[in-house]
Design an enzyme around this catalytic site. Structure first.
Site, short mmCIF file in Angstrom:
data_model
loop_
_atom_site.label_atom_id
_atom_site.label_comp_id
_atom_site.label_asym_id
_atom_site.label_seq_id
_atom_site.Cartn_x
_atom_site.Cartn_y
_atom_site.Cartn_z
CG ASN A 163 46.34 36.77 40.41
OD1 ASN A 163 46.45 35.63 40.02
ND2 ASN A 163 45.45 37.12 41.32
CD GLU A 193 46.48 38.07 45.58
OE1 GLU A 193 46.45 37.52 46.70
OE2 GLU A 193 45.46 38.36 44.93
CD GLU A 210 44.48 41.52 33.45
OE1 GLU A 210 45.13 41.18 34.47
OE2 GLU A 210 43.32 41.93 33.50
CB CYS A 245 44.87 45.63 33.51
SG CYS A 245 45.81 44.79 34.81
N1 THU Z 1 43.60 41.02 39.23
C1 THU Z 1 44.23 40.74 38.07
O1 THU Z 1 45.18 39.94 38.02
N2 THU Z 1 43.79 41.35 36.93
C2 THU Z 1 42.74 42.21 36.88
O2 THU Z 1 42.49 42.82 35.85
C3 THU Z 1 41.88 42.38 38.07
C4 THU Z 1 42.48 41.95 39.35
C5 THU Z 1 44.08 40.38 40.46
C6 THU Z 1 44.74 41.33 41.44
C7 THU Z 1 44.58 40.56 42.74
O3 THU Z 1 45.64 39.62 42.84
C8 THU Z 1 43.29 39.78 42.55
O4 THU Z 1 43.01 39.78 41.16
C9 THU Z 1 42.10 40.36 43.30
O5 THU Z 1 41.91 41.70 43.00
#
Ligand code: THU
Length: 158
Positions: free
Chosen positions: A58, A60, A71, A111
């Site tokens: 992820n 941000e 994903e 996702c």
């Molecule tokens: N997040 C993901 O990377 N994948 C998911 O399927 C659920 C959420 C991330 C987004 C954000 O950076 C953090 O988790 C908290 O929501």
């Protein structure tokens, strides 16, 4: 859910070799997560039909809606580098420095939508593997099983 669509393994040690490799790569991807706002680190890994492993994590941003999920980062990376190679397995995990994650991590709805379309486009099933820092590992045989009654291309056809 029909149980024939799901397999559950008790730990990494009990996984078949191919799944063990993609699970280990998703765990590695946790190290690349950029999650200073949520502190929820997510790692993903795609196993391609040709045996390659592609990581995603992820990513941000201070403008929160711009945050990218692990994903979708992995899938965009696969598609930009290997547009015609199918993804046979997508593994996803997470780590929270404040609280150990002992249950499998579920991909968010957005996702699931993107995993489904990727699977439909490639025309072969993509297994989805979910796990935490410890504990069991859940394997769904197809991304389609994670999103019943999905909105997809069929609604848009002429
Ligand atoms: N997040 C993901 O990377 N994948 C998911 O399927 C659920 C959420 C991330 C987004 C954000 O950076 C953090 O988790 C908290 O929501």
């Amino acid at each position: 859910m029909d149980n024939t669509n799901v397999k559950i393994y008790s730990s990494d040690d009990t996984l078949p070799m191919e799944l063990a490799a993609v699970v280990a790569t998703a765990r590695e991807a946790l190290n690349d997560a950029y999650a200073p706002y949520s502190n929820f680190l997510v790692g993903a890994a795609a196993l391609l039909e040709n045996g390659l492993l592609v990581k995603g994590s992820n990513f941000e941003n201070a403008s929160y809606p711009l945050c990218l999920c692990a994903e979708r980062v992995a899938l965009a990376s696969v598609h930009s580098q290997y547009p015609s190679i199918a993804v046979r397995v997508m593994a996803v995990t997470a780590k929270n420095p404040k609280q150990k994650i002992t249950e499998p991590v579920a991909p968010c709805g957005a996702c699931r939508q993107v995993l489904l379309e990727f699977e439909q486009k490639q025309g072969v099933p993509m297994q989805v593997v979910m796990f935490g820092e410890t504990g069991k590992i859940i394997v769904y045989e197809s991304a389609a099983h994670l999103l019943p009654m999905a909105f997809d291309h069929s609604f848009l056809s002429d």
